[in-house]
Design an enzyme around this catalytic site. Structure first.
Site, PDB file in Angstrom:
ATOM      1  N   MET A  10      53.097  75.845  40.584  1.00 25.19           N
ATOM      2  CA  MET A  10      52.299  74.716  41.083  1.00 25.19           C
ATOM      3  C   MET A  10      52.478  74.550  42.587  1.00 25.19           C
ATOM      4  O   MET A  10      51.514  74.271  43.306  1.00 25.19           O
ATOM      5  CB  MET A  10      52.700  73.435  40.356  1.00 25.19           C
ATOM      6  CG  MET A  10      52.108  73.302  38.968  1.00 25.19           C
ATOM      7  SD  MET A  10      50.307  73.302  38.986  1.00 25.19           S
ATOM      8  CE  MET A  10      49.981  71.710  39.726  1.00 25.19           C
ATOM      9  N   THR A  74      56.091  66.685  38.442  1.00 21.23           N
ATOM     10  CA  THR A  74      57.150  67.232  37.594  1.00 21.23           C
ATOM     11  C   THR A  74      57.341  66.350  36.362  1.00 21.23           C
ATOM     12  O   THR A  74      57.305  65.118  36.454  1.00 21.23           O
ATOM     13  CB  THR A  74      58.477  67.312  38.380  1.00 21.23           C
ATOM     14  OG1 THR A  74      58.204  67.895  39.651  1.00 21.23           O
ATOM     15  CG2 THR A  74      59.505  68.129  37.633  1.00 21.23           C
ATOM     16  N   ALA A 100      52.769  61.460  37.749  1.00 26.82           N
ATOM     17  CA  ALA A 100      51.625  61.723  36.867  1.00 26.82           C
ATOM     18  C   ALA A 100      51.878  62.999  36.072  1.00 26.82           C
ATOM     19  O   ALA A 100      52.055  64.065  36.662  1.00 26.82           O
ATOM     20  CB  ALA A 100      50.350  61.863  37.687  1.00 26.82           C
ATOM     21  N   PHE A 103      47.471  66.150  36.567  1.00 24.60           N
ATOM     22  CA  PHE A 103      46.546  65.844  37.660  1.00 24.60           C
ATOM     23  C   PHE A 103      45.148  66.386  37.412  1.00 24.60           C
ATOM     24  O   PHE A 103      44.277  66.230  38.266  1.00 24.60           O
ATOM     25  CB  PHE A 103      47.093  66.381  38.986  1.00 24.60           C
ATOM     26  CG  PHE A 103      48.169  65.518  39.577  1.00 24.60           C
ATOM     27  CD1 PHE A 103      47.855  64.388  40.325  1.00 24.60           C
ATOM     28  CD2 PHE A 103      49.509  65.805  39.374  1.00 24.60           C
ATOM     29  CE1 PHE A 103      48.835  63.579  40.859  1.00 24.60           C
ATOM     30  CE2 PHE A 103      50.510  65.003  39.906  1.00 24.60           C
ATOM     31  CZ  PHE A 103      50.168  63.880  40.651  1.00 24.60           C
ATOM     32  N   HIS A 130      50.719  75.815  25.764  1.00 23.24           N
ATOM     33  CA  HIS A 130      51.062  76.187  27.146  1.00 23.24           C
ATOM     34  C   HIS A 130      51.546  77.628  27.246  1.00 23.24           C
ATOM     35  O   HIS A 130      51.941  78.242  26.246  1.00 23.24           O
ATOM     36  CB  HIS A 130      52.157  75.270  27.694  1.00 23.24           C
ATOM     37  CG  HIS A 130      51.653  73.941  28.159  1.00 23.24           C
ATOM     38  ND1 HIS A 130      51.443  72.889  27.285  1.00 23.24           N
ATOM     39  CD2 HIS A 130      51.293  73.495  29.388  1.00 23.24           C
ATOM     40  CE1 HIS A 130      50.987  71.843  27.973  1.00 23.24           C
ATOM     41  NE2 HIS A 130      50.883  72.188  29.248  1.00 23.24           N
ATOM     42  N   HIS A 131      51.621  78.096  28.479  1.00 23.38           N
ATOM     43  CA  HIS A 131      52.233  79.390  28.823  1.00 23.38           C
ATOM     44  C   HIS A 131      53.714  79.376  28.409  1.00 23.38           C
ATOM     45  O   HIS A 131      54.358  78.312  28.423  1.00 23.38           O
ATOM     46  CB  HIS A 131      52.097  79.639  30.329  1.00 23.38           C
ATOM     47  CG  HIS A 131      52.771  78.581  31.167  1.00 23.38           C
ATOM     48  ND1 HIS A 131      54.067  78.702  31.615  1.00 23.38           N
ATOM     49  CD2 HIS A 131      52.343  77.362  31.612  1.00 23.38           C
ATOM     50  CE1 HIS A 131      54.402  77.625  32.311  1.00 23.38           C
ATOM     51  NE2 HIS A 131      53.371  76.792  32.321  1.00 23.38           N
ATOM     52  N   LYS A 134      57.028  77.756  30.380  1.00 27.23           N
ATOM     53  CA  LYS A 134      57.269  76.304  30.504  1.00 27.23           C
ATOM     54  C   LYS A 134      58.625  75.957  29.910  1.00 27.23           C
ATOM     55  O   LYS A 134      58.953  76.405  28.803  1.00 27.23           O
ATOM     56  CB  LYS A 134      56.143  75.547  29.789  1.00 27.23           C
ATOM     57  CG  LYS A 134      56.235  74.044  29.923  1.00 27.23           C
ATOM     58  CD  LYS A 134      54.946  73.371  29.472  1.00 27.23           C
ATOM     59  CE  LYS A 134      55.064  71.854  29.518  1.00 27.23           C
ATOM     60  NZ  LYS A 134      55.421  71.353  30.846  1.00 27.23           N
TER      61      LYS A 134
HETATM   62  N1  LIG Z   1      51.423  66.928  36.667  1.00 31.27           N
HETATM   63  C1  LIG Z   1      50.706  68.062  36.542  1.00 31.27           C
HETATM   64  O1  LIG Z   1      49.467  68.069  36.669  1.00 31.27           O
HETATM   65  C2  LIG Z   1      51.440  69.332  36.300  1.00 31.27           C
HETATM   66  C3  LIG Z   1      52.787  69.303  36.119  1.00 31.27           C
HETATM   67  N2  LIG Z   1      53.482  70.456  35.982  1.00 31.27           N
HETATM   68  C4  LIG Z   1      54.924  70.306  35.945  1.00 31.27           C
HETATM   69  O2  LIG Z   1      55.412  70.644  37.245  1.00 31.27           O
HETATM   70  C5  LIG Z   1      56.708  71.210  37.137  1.00 31.27           C
HETATM   71  C6  LIG Z   1      56.733  72.556  37.827  1.00 31.27           C
HETATM   72  O3  LIG Z   1      55.919  73.455  37.131  1.00 31.27           O
HETATM   73  P1  LIG Z   1      55.768  74.976  37.618  1.00 31.27           P
HETATM   74  O4  LIG Z   1      55.305  75.011  39.023  1.00 31.27           O
HETATM   75  O5  LIG Z   1      54.985  75.656  36.578  1.00 31.27           O
HETATM   76  O6  LIG Z   1      57.289  75.464  37.552  1.00 31.27           O
HETATM   77  P2  LIG Z   1      57.991  76.642  38.375  1.00 31.27           P
HETATM   78  O7  LIG Z   1      59.250  76.951  37.648  1.00 31.27           O
HETATM   79  O8  LIG Z   1      57.015  77.732  38.639  1.00 31.27           O
HETATM   80  O9  LIG Z   1      58.343  75.968  39.785  1.00 31.27           O
HETATM   81  C7  LIG Z   1      59.394  75.074  40.014  1.00 31.27           C
HETATM   82  C8  LIG Z   1      59.901  75.325  41.426  1.00 31.27           C
HETATM   83  O10 LIG Z   1      60.823  74.306  41.767  1.00 31.27           O
HETATM   84  C9  LIG Z   1      61.894  74.910  42.463  1.00 31.27           C
HETATM   85  N3  LIG Z   1      63.050  74.013  42.443  1.00 31.27           N
HETATM   86  C10 LIG Z   1      64.004  73.887  41.499  1.00 31.27           C
HETATM   87  N4  LIG Z   1      64.882  72.928  41.861  1.00 31.27           N
HETATM   88  C11 LIG Z   1      64.452  72.444  43.052  1.00 31.27           C
HETATM   89  C12 LIG Z   1      64.933  71.427  43.937  1.00 31.27           C
HETATM   90  N5  LIG Z   1      66.029  70.721  43.666  1.00 31.27           N
HETATM   91  N6  LIG Z   1      64.234  71.166  45.079  1.00 31.27           N
HETATM   92  C13 LIG Z   1      63.116  71.871  45.368  1.00 31.27           C
HETATM   93  N7  LIG Z   1      62.627  72.857  44.579  1.00 31.27           N
HETATM   94  C14 LIG Z   1      63.291  73.119  43.430  1.00 31.27           C
HETATM   95  C15 LIG Z   1      62.104  76.248  41.755  1.00 31.27           C
HETATM   96  O11 LIG Z   1      62.856  77.162  42.538  1.00 31.27           O
HETATM   97  C16 LIG Z   1      60.654  76.670  41.557  1.00 31.27           C
HETATM   98  O12 LIG Z   1      60.167  77.380  42.690  1.00 31.27           O
HETATM   99  C17 LIG Z   1      57.036  71.249  35.642  1.00 31.27           C
HETATM  100  O13 LIG Z   1      57.757  70.083  35.294  1.00 31.27           O
HETATM  101  C18 LIG Z   1      55.646  71.206  34.999  1.00 31.27           C
HETATM  102  O14 LIG Z   1      55.678  70.678  33.702  1.00 31.27           O
HETATM  103  C19 LIG Z   1      52.864  71.661  35.960  1.00 31.27           C
HETATM  104  C20 LIG Z   1      51.521  71.756  36.079  1.00 31.27           C
HETATM  105  C21 LIG Z   1      50.677  70.592  36.263  1.00 31.27           C
HETATM  106  O1  LIG Z   2      54.286  73.158  32.797  1.00 31.72           O
HETATM  107  C1  LIG Z   2      53.031  73.157  32.867  1.00 31.72           C
HETATM  108  O2  LIG Z   2      52.372  74.194  33.045  1.00 31.72           O
HETATM  109  C2  LIG Z   2      52.320  71.875  32.759  1.00 31.72           C
HETATM  110  N1  LIG Z   2      53.020  70.783  32.719  1.00 31.72           N
HETATM  111  C3  LIG Z   2      52.517  69.462  32.628  1.00 31.72           C
HETATM  112  C4  LIG Z   2      52.958  68.829  31.324  1.00 31.72           C
HETATM  113  O3  LIG Z   2      54.083  69.072  30.872  1.00 31.72           O
HETATM  114  O4  LIG Z   2      52.182  68.047  30.781  1.00 31.72           O
HETATM  115  C5  LIG Z   2      51.039  69.388  32.892  1.00 31.72           C
HETATM  116  C6  LIG Z   2      50.248  70.524  32.362  1.00 31.72           C
HETATM  117  O5  LIG Z   2      50.193  70.406  30.980  1.00 31.72           O
HETATM  118  C7  LIG Z   2      50.847  71.858  32.791  1.00 31.72           C
END
Ligand SMILES: NC(=O)C1=CN([C@@H]2O[C@H](COP(=O)(O)OP(=O)(O)OC[C@H]3O[C@@H](n4cnc5c(N)ncnc54)[C@H](O)[C@@H]3O)[C@@H](O)[C@H]2O)C=CC1
Ligand SMILES: O=C(O)C1=N[C@H](C(=O)O)C[C@H](O)C1
Length: 244
Positions: A10, A74, A100, A103, A130-131, A134
């Site tokens: 993300m 997150t 949120a 998004f 999901h993938h 996660k």
């Molecule tokens: N609200 C939304 O629309 C969405 C929410 N998410 C959520 O966002 C979060 C991240 O998802 P992804 O990007 O897929 O995960 P990811 O694992 O690809 O990325 C997480 C990143 O955070 C970094 N990280 C870990 N600890 C950290 C710290 N203390 N400070 C700064 N960076 C740190 C990691 O090194 C990694 O690069 C998950 O909780 C996911 O569920 C994901 C997609 C959409």
């Molecule tokens: O980890 C993800 O990819 C996503 N995380 C969020 C969630 O836990 O709801 C948002 C979206 O579903 C993608």
């Protein structure tokens, strides 16, 4: 503005979206190991956090202490962790934080429609898909959906849903979120998907949302970045920024 978790799936997508937005200026990108305490000094007014459930609360509390507005995608937030941020914000009256779980505009609408429909159905269950990379299950979106459905059912005076199960393998009926069953699928090839199944005798309503690409989250993220400064205090859920 600043992006935390900038090397993640993300975070990389947010960096690209902000760089393509002529009205936004990216001044800091941080990932694991970087000092979030330096964000304010970079001049960033807003920071976006897409990190990991174990880090996000500490990140947000540090941002609030620095007077930086936070847009947080997150997952993994609890009533307790949200309460601590709210307490911090009481001492920082001008600062806004949006947490949120999703998004994507379609996902927010799907949750809103499900909550509106919930009182008219005997049974409601949520399936999120999901993938497989996660780390949390069920998804933050599914939890938020189930909680909204449960609130709507309570407000309408509805009781428990019918379920005659007396014998089941562990997990077969999914997780119980506030009385609503939530099922999590992890499958290579998927991004982020959710179905809300609503059942009555002789009929079913299915509300489904699919994010096929992480760009689907960007309009909501950018809208939040542009407006979080006008909404001091803690907001949970993008629906409140969309007047839904
Ligand atoms: N609200 C939304 O629309 C969405 C929410 N998410 C959520 O966002 C979060 C991240 O998802 P992804 O990007 O897929 O995960 P990811 O694992 O690809 O990325 C997480 C990143 O955070 C970094 N990280 C870990 N600890 C950290 C710290 N203390 N400070 C700064 N960076 C740190 C990691 O090194 C990694 O690069 C998950 O909780 C996911 O569920 C994901 C997609 C959409
Ligand atoms: O980890 C993800 O990819 C996503 N995380 C969020 C969630 O836990 O709801 C948002 C979206 O579903 C993608």
């Amino acid at each position: 503005m600043a992006v935390l978790g900038a090397s993640g799936r993300m975070g990389r997508t947010v960096v690209a979206a902000v760089e393509a937005a002529p009205d936004l200026d990216l001044v800091a990108v941080l990932d694991h190991g970087d000092d979030v305490g330096r964000v304010g000094a970079t001049g960033a007014r807003v920071a976006v956090d897409f990190t990991v459930p174990s880090a996000t609360e500490a990140n947000v509390r540090s941002l609030v202490a620095q007077g930086v507005h936070a847009v947080v995608g997150t997952t993994g937030w609890t009533p307790e962790s949200l309460g601590r941020v709210e307490a911090d914000l009481a001492a920082r009256p001008g600062v806004g934080v949006l947490v949120a779980p999703n998004f994507a505009l379609g996902a927010v609408l799907a949750m809103t429609f499900a909550a509106k429909a919930a009182r008219w159905f005997e049974s409601v269950e949520v399936v999120e898909l999901h993938h497989p990379d996660k780390v949390d299950a069920p998804s933050g979106t599914a939890r938020h959906t189930a909680e909204a459905v449960a609130r709507a059912r309570r407000a309408a005076g509805l009781g428990a849903m019918p379920d005659a199960t007396t014998t089941a393998l562990d997990g077969a009926r999914g997780a119980d979120v506030d009385g609503v069953r939530v099922h999590a699928v992890r499958l290579r090839g998927l991004v982020a998907h959710e179905e809300i199944l609503l059942g009555n005798a002789g009929e079913q309503l299915t509300i489904r949302h699919d994010s096929f690409d992480r760009v689907s989250f960007m309009p909501g993220v950018l809208h939040a970045v542009r407006t979080v400064g006008d909404r001091p205090g803690l907001t949970v859920g993008l629906e409140h920024y969309l007047d839904l």
